[in-house]
Design a protein around this motif. Structure first.
Motif, short mmCIF file in Angstrom:
data_model
loop_
_atom_site.label_atom_id
_atom_site.label_comp_id
_atom_site.label_asym_id
_atom_site.label_seq_id
_atom_site.Cartn_x
_atom_site.Cartn_y
_atom_site.Cartn_z
N VAL A 1 22.83 113.17 28.48
CA VAL A 1 21.92 114.27 28.16
C VAL A 1 22.69 115.59 28.24
N PHE A 2 22.78 116.26 27.10
CA PHE A 2 23.51 117.53 27.02
C PHE A 2 22.55 118.71 27.17
N GLU A 3 23.05 119.77 27.76
CA GLU A 3 22.34 121.04 27.75
C GLU A 3 22.73 121.79 26.49
N ASP A 4 21.76 122.23 25.74
CA ASP A 4 22.02 122.96 24.49
C ASP A 4 21.42 124.35 24.57
N ARG A 5 22.27 125.33 24.46
CA ARG A 5 21.80 126.71 24.34
C ARG A 5 22.00 127.12 22.90
N SER A 6 20.91 127.20 22.17
CA SER A 6 20.97 127.44 20.73
C SER A 6 21.39 128.87 20.45
N ARG A 7 21.64 129.10 19.18
CA ARG A 7 22.07 130.44 18.77
C ARG A 7 20.98 131.49 19.04
N SER A 8 19.75 131.04 19.17
CA SER A 8 18.66 131.97 19.48
C SER A 8 18.57 132.28 20.97
N GLY A 9 19.36 131.55 21.78
CA GLY A 9 19.35 131.76 23.22
C GLY A 9 18.44 130.81 23.96
N ALA A 10 17.64 130.00 23.25
CA ALA A 10 16.75 129.05 23.90
C ALA A 10 17.55 127.88 24.47
N GLU A 11 17.03 127.29 25.54
CA GLU A 11 17.68 126.14 26.17
C GLU A 11 16.84 124.90 25.93
N ARG A 12 17.50 123.79 25.65
CA ARG A 12 16.81 122.51 25.53
C ARG A 12 17.78 121.42 25.94
N PRO B 1 15.83 112.38 20.14
CA PRO B 1 14.95 112.91 21.19
C PRO B 1 13.61 112.19 21.29
N GLN B 2 13.03 111.81 20.15
CA GLN B 2 11.72 111.17 20.18
C GLN B 2 11.76 109.77 20.78
N GLU B 3 12.95 109.21 20.98
CA GLU B 3 13.06 107.88 21.59
C GLU B 3 12.99 107.94 23.11
N LEU B 4 13.12 109.12 23.69
CA LEU B 4 12.99 109.26 25.14
C LEU B 4 11.53 109.12 25.56
N PRO B 5 11.26 108.44 26.67
CA PRO B 5 9.88 108.39 27.18
C PRO B 5 9.36 109.79 27.48
N GLY B 6 8.03 109.93 27.48
CA GLY B 6 7.40 111.23 27.68
C GLY B 6 7.87 111.99 28.91
N PRO B 7 7.99 111.34 30.08
CA PRO B 7 8.43 112.08 31.27
C PRO B 7 9.82 112.70 31.12
N TRP B 8 10.69 112.09 30.34
CA TRP B 8 11.99 112.69 30.08
C TRP B 8 11.86 113.92 29.19
N ARG B 9 11.03 113.81 28.16
CA ARG B 9 10.88 114.93 27.22
C ARG B 9 10.21 116.13 27.89
N ALA B 10 9.49 115.88 29.00
CA ALA B 10 8.81 116.98 29.69
C ALA B 10 9.77 117.79 30.57
N SER C 1 12.44 120.38 31.37
CA SER C 1 12.71 121.59 30.60
C SER C 1 14.14 122.11 30.68
N SER C 2 14.92 121.65 31.67
CA SER C 2 16.26 122.21 31.82
C SER C 2 17.17 121.19 32.49
N LEU C 3 18.47 121.41 32.35
CA LEU C 3 19.43 120.53 33.02
C LEU C 3 19.35 120.68 34.53
N ASP C 4 19.03 121.87 35.00
CA ASP C 4 18.88 122.06 36.44
C ASP C 4 17.73 121.21 36.98
N GLU C 5 16.63 121.15 36.24
CA GLU C 5 15.51 120.31 36.66
C GLU C 5 15.91 118.84 36.66
N LEU C 6 16.63 118.41 35.61
CA LEU C 6 17.09 117.03 35.56
C LEU C 6 18.05 116.73 36.72
#
Length: 218
Positions: A174-185, A193-202, A204-209
């Motif tokens: 799982v990579f941390e991505d900081r997009s050109r707009s500055g958003a983190e995902r 991404p849609q193959e991850l179970p719901g709790p993974w998709r919820a 919000s950040s690498l720090d949380e993970l």
């Protein structure tokens, strides 16, 4: 249950619907070229606790290195590998295993991808492809298991690291991505991404993970 597909022609090629141009810095399409057969783990804690996961860690990508090539049947079909070098910031499960660390770095092994059918040996993905899709300095969370046994016949054995390499579980890159707009995902490296179970998709950040991973240390 985990059944990692060794690659090099084994398993189904991924039929991707990701043909859109990404506005993100991290876009690991070369790593997602095939399908995996595995039982999804609903949460990071469940994956970390699985007995086949040997090391969990968070670190920073320092780049990719060309790997060895295994010769397989039929007719010495080449199976080239590539290593992602990760400088480890935090290790949780497997923290005491020094056989996988070299100067604080893990060597994460991947199938390099399809072979040029014209000569039967040249990888279609140059090393530049991996470096471009996962830039140096990208933060990454790792849930690693033992590398598969592919073949006893190896070309360019000198390219192998001096430590034991590991491979990610399909959910465990799982990579941390900081997009050109500055958003983190968060961007999974081996599956869409849609193959991850719901709790993974919820998450919000690498720090949380990272905090979730820290709950499981053996």
């Amino acid at each position: 249950m985990l059944a990692l597909v060794p690659g090099c022609g084994d398993g189904a090629a991924r039929t991707s619907d990701e043909a859109v141009v990404s506005a993100s810095a991290v876009d690991p399409r070369a790593l997602r070229f095939k399908e995996y057969s595995y039982t999804p783990q609903r949460t990071p804690e469940a994956l970390a606790a699985a007995d086949y996961i040997k090391v969990t860690a968070v670190g920073t990508v320092e780049g990719f290195r060309e790997g060895v090539t295994y010769l397989t049947e039929p007719a010495d079909t080449p199976c080239p590998r590539v290593y992602m070098v990760v400088r480890v910031d935090r290790t949780f499960k497997g923290a005491a295993d020094r056989s996988v660390l070299s100067d604080g770095r893990l060597f994460v092994e991947f199938d390099r991808g399809p072979i040029n059918t014209l000569d039967g040996k040249t990888p279609l993905n140059s090393m530049d492809v991996f470096e471009r899709e996962v830039p140096r300095g990208t933060r990454v969370a790792l849930f690693l298991t033992d590398a598969p046994t592919i073949s006893g016949r190896v070309v360019n054995a000198q390219l192998a690291p001096r430590v034991r390499t590991l491979v990610p579980h399909p959910q465990g890159l799982v990579f941390e991505d900081r997009s050109r707009s500055g958003a983190e995902r968060l961007v999974p490296g081996l599956i869409a991404p849609q193959e991850l179970p719901g709790p993974w998709r919820a998450i919000s950040s690498l720090d949380e993970l990272t905090n979730r991973m820290a709950k499981v240390r053996q």
